[in-house]
Design a protein around this motif. Sequence first.
Motif, PDB file in Angstrom:
ATOM      1  N   ASP A 186       0.863  -1.193   0.000  1.00 16.20           N
ATOM      2  CA  ASP A 186       0.000   0.000   0.000  1.00 16.20           C
ATOM      3  C   ASP A 186       0.895   1.236   0.000  1.00 16.20           C
ATOM      4  N   PRO A 187       1.537   1.534  -1.134  1.00 19.51           N
ATOM      5  CA  PRO A 187       2.563   2.587  -1.138  1.00 19.51           C
ATOM      6  C   PRO A 187       2.032   4.006  -1.119  1.00 19.51           C
ATOM      7  N   GLY A 188       0.791   4.221  -1.564  1.00 22.54           N
ATOM      8  CA  GLY A 188       0.308   5.595  -1.676  1.00 22.54           C
ATOM      9  C   GLY A 188       1.158   6.343  -2.687  1.00 22.54           C
ATOM     10  N   PHE A 189       1.448   7.619  -2.400  1.00 17.19           N
ATOM     11  CA  PHE A 189       2.313   8.397  -3.288  1.00 17.19           C
ATOM     12  C   PHE A 189       3.229   9.284  -2.451  1.00 17.19           C
ATOM     13  N   GLY A 190       4.528   9.112  -2.632  1.00 14.58           N
ATOM     14  CA  GLY A 190       5.493   9.951  -1.951  1.00 14.58           C
ATOM     15  C   GLY A 190       5.589   9.718  -0.458  1.00 14.58           C
ATOM     16  N   LYS A 191       5.158   8.546   0.033  1.00 13.64           N
ATOM     17  CA  LYS A 191       5.192   8.253   1.470  1.00 13.64           C
ATOM     18  C   LYS A 191       6.474   7.531   1.876  1.00 13.64           C
ATOM     19  N   TYR A 192       6.932   6.647   1.026  1.00  9.56           N
ATOM     20  CA  TYR A 192       8.105   5.829   1.346  1.00  9.56           C
ATOM     21  C   TYR A 192       9.186   6.081   0.293  1.00  9.56           C
ATOM     22  N   PHE A 193      10.431   5.880   0.689  1.00  7.65           N
ATOM     23  CA  PHE A 193      11.541   6.116  -0.221  1.00  7.65           C
ATOM     24  C   PHE A 193      12.524   4.951  -0.179  1.00  7.65           C
ATOM     25  N   THR A 194      13.174   4.720  -1.294  1.00 10.17           N
ATOM     26  CA  THR A 194      14.057   3.573  -1.424  1.00 10.17           C
ATOM     27  C   THR A 194      15.326   3.774  -0.601  1.00 10.17           C
ATOM     28  N   ASP A 195      16.201   2.791  -0.638  1.00 10.26           N
ATOM     29  CA  ASP A 195      17.379   2.777   0.227  1.00 10.26           C
ATOM     30  C   ASP A 195      18.513   3.673  -0.258  1.00 10.26           C
ATOM     31  N   HIS A 196      18.479   4.098  -1.507  1.00  9.34           N
ATOM     32  CA  HIS A 196      19.587   4.869  -2.070  1.00  9.34           C
ATOM     33  C   HIS A 196      19.090   6.102  -2.807  1.00  9.34           C
ATOM     34  N   MET A 197      20.013   6.970  -3.160  1.00 16.13           N
ATOM     35  CA  MET A 197      19.721   8.121  -4.002  1.00 16.13           C
ATOM     36  C   MET A 197      20.961   8.447  -4.828  1.00 16.13           C
ATOM     37  N   VAL A 198      20.757   9.218  -5.871  1.00  9.34           N
ATOM     38  CA  VAL A 198      21.850   9.672  -6.739  1.00  9.34           C
ATOM     39  C   VAL A 198      22.213  11.094  -6.359  1.00  9.34           C
ATOM     40  N   GLU A 199      23.500  11.410  -6.405  1.00  3.78           N
ATOM     41  CA  GLU A 199      23.924  12.793  -6.238  1.00  3.78           C
ATOM     42  C   GLU A 199      25.081  13.090  -7.183  1.00  3.78           C
ATOM     43  N   ILE A 200      25.055  14.280  -7.775  1.00  2.00           N
ATOM     44  CA  ILE A 200      26.121  14.760  -8.662  1.00  2.00           C
ATOM     45  C   ILE A 200      26.381  16.214  -8.300  1.00  2.00           C
ATOM     46  N   GLU A 201      27.629  16.597  -8.217  1.00  3.28           N
ATOM     47  CA  GLU A 201      27.979  17.970  -7.898  1.00  3.28           C
ATOM     48  C   GLU A 201      28.359  18.742  -9.161  1.00  3.28           C
ATOM     49  N   TRP A 202      28.136  20.035  -9.117  1.00  2.00           N
ATOM     50  CA  TRP A 202      28.562  20.933 -10.191  1.00  2.00           C
ATOM     51  C   TRP A 202      29.152  22.190  -9.569  1.00  2.00           C
ATOM     52  N   VAL A 220      31.207  25.984 -10.933  1.00  2.00           N
ATOM     53  CA  VAL A 220      31.464  26.802 -12.105  1.00  2.00           C
ATOM     54  C   VAL A 220      32.856  26.513 -12.687  1.00  2.00           C
ATOM     55  N   ASP A 221      33.783  26.066 -11.865  1.00  2.00           N
ATOM     56  CA  ASP A 221      35.139  25.799 -12.341  1.00  2.00           C
ATOM     57  C   ASP A 221      35.304  24.386 -12.888  1.00  2.00           C
ATOM     58  N   ASP A 222      34.639  23.399 -12.264  1.00  2.00           N
ATOM     59  CA  ASP A 222      34.875  21.992 -12.613  1.00  2.00           C
ATOM     60  C   ASP A 222      33.738  21.334 -13.369  1.00  2.00           C
ATOM     61  N   GLY A 223      32.606  22.017 -13.545  1.00  2.00           N
ATOM     62  CA  GLY A 223      31.480  21.389 -14.221  1.00  2.00           C
ATOM     63  C   GLY A 223      30.894  20.271 -13.368  1.00  2.00           C
ATOM     64  N   TRP A 224      30.253  19.316 -14.034  1.00  2.00           N
ATOM     65  CA  TRP A 224      29.638  18.185 -13.329  1.00  2.00           C
ATOM     66  C   TRP A 224      30.711  17.178 -12.935  1.00  2.00           C
ATOM     67  N   HIS A 225      30.646  16.686 -11.689  1.00  2.00           N
ATOM     68  CA  HIS A 225      31.647  15.743 -11.203  1.00  2.00           C
ATOM     69  C   HIS A 225      31.113  15.029  -9.957  1.00  2.00           C
ATOM     70  N   ASP A 226      31.892  14.036  -9.501  1.00  2.00           N
ATOM     71  CA  ASP A 226      31.556  13.275  -8.289  1.00  2.00           C
ATOM     72  C   ASP A 226      30.155  12.690  -8.350  1.00  2.00           C
ATOM     73  N   ALA A 227      29.856  12.016  -9.450  1.00  2.00           N
ATOM     74  CA  ALA A 227      28.575  11.329  -9.563  1.00  2.00           C
ATOM     75  C   ALA A 227      28.601  10.076  -8.695  1.00  2.00           C
ATOM     76  N   ALA A 228      27.531   9.864  -7.931  1.00  2.00           N
ATOM     77  CA  ALA A 228      27.543   8.747  -6.995  1.00  2.00           C
ATOM     78  C   ALA A 228      26.129   8.278  -6.686  1.00  2.00           C
ATOM     79  N   VAL A 229      26.040   6.996  -6.336  1.00  2.00           N
ATOM     80  CA  VAL A 229      24.834   6.433  -5.741  1.00  2.00           C
ATOM     81  C   VAL A 229      25.167   6.189  -4.279  1.00  2.00           C
ATOM     82  N   VAL A 230      24.410   6.809  -3.397  1.00  2.00           N
ATOM     83  CA  VAL A 230      24.735   6.789  -1.969  1.00  2.00           C
ATOM     84  C   VAL A 230      23.502   6.398  -1.166  1.00  2.00           C
ATOM     85  N   PRO A 231      23.677   6.071   0.107  1.00  2.00           N
ATOM     86  CA  PRO A 231      22.513   5.770   0.949  1.00  2.00           C
ATOM     87  C   PRO A 231      21.550   6.952   1.007  1.00  2.00           C
TER      88      PRO A 231
END
Length: 368
Positions: free
Chosen positions: A32-48, A50-61
């Motif tokens: 019975d998930p509904g909508f937006g109530k529960y979230f999975t174990d991981h998430m994606v994050e990428i940093e940007w 102005v000097d280095d552009g997009w970098h440090d792409a990762a899947v993290v807890p």
Amino acid sequence: MTTTQDTYPLHFELTPSDSVRADAEREEMLSDPGFGKYFTDHMVEIEWTVDDGWHDAAVVPYGPISLDPAASVFHYAQEIFEGVKAYAHADGSVWTFRPEANGRRLQRSAKRLALPELAVDDFVESLKQIVRVDQKWVPTADETSLYLRPFMIATESFLGVRAAHKVGYYVIASPAGAYFTGGVAPVSIWLSENFSRAGKGGTGAAKTGGNYAASLLPQEEAYAHGCSQVLFLDSVDTTYIEELGGMNVVLVYKDGTLVTPDSDSILEGVTRDSILQLAEDRGHKTERRRVSLDEWKTGVESGDIVEVFACGTAAVVVPIAELKGEGFSVVSPVAGPDSLTLSLRTELTDIQYGRRPDPHGWLTRLDA
């Protein structure tokens, strides 16, 4: 000033969560998930930056994002997001629908909000990364999905009024239940005559949180009048209809033509464009043009407009039974089982869930 990424793919590092939910707990949530109530174990994050552009792409807890109180997003609302679904097919594979279109729309939103543009290939890869690590979270019941929420925020700690020099991109995922649990139900909508969703030259065509914040008060007004959605007019002369708080509008005429409002302050809907394409495949004429409120009223009254529906990622397609406003009500014909509205909805969802062929190559596999 916005900056596009150099043309090279990002490499994602995986840091597995050490607190993955037990199978029994996850299955209880998926029942019975509904909508937006529960979230999975991981998430994606990428940093940007102005000097280095997009970098440090990762899947993290999955967990809190640490931001300085002076982070630009808190003060100047540099923020955009997308909404994408992952669908379980009968063979156990997981697919999504037209992610490249969402990636291009995210780029357009980024450009309008003075944020850096993420390459479409990297956007699609970010969806694949989170689904591969959290595939067990994809529900399999009818009309359920794993809702993916990519978003980008200005993370620089700086109070000057300019585009941020540091930005974060993230993807979180949440299992979503069937939007209609007892079959597709027509809705009533309320016409907002005192509030605008977005102004001419504003951010209406961008998927940014400020647009949704602007819709919340009129949405409460709609609830107070027994309506589930609110319809906005253009902000210039309030003559033409635009869109609902979170969905596009389509009018069906008795000659089979589908008409949807066109304006530079309307968000380009991926679901809307797909529905119109399927209608064109059947030989229907489609039009994207300005539509006056009076055209809707007189068209329904004369019988020229035979169906009205709204469409978006969450509900896919929902018939509109009534348009209400101060001192008036326009009751549309009920979209029955054989209506074009529900027929197009069935065709689109059958493609999304792999129940019929995908003639336009809209599906992308996420788990392989």
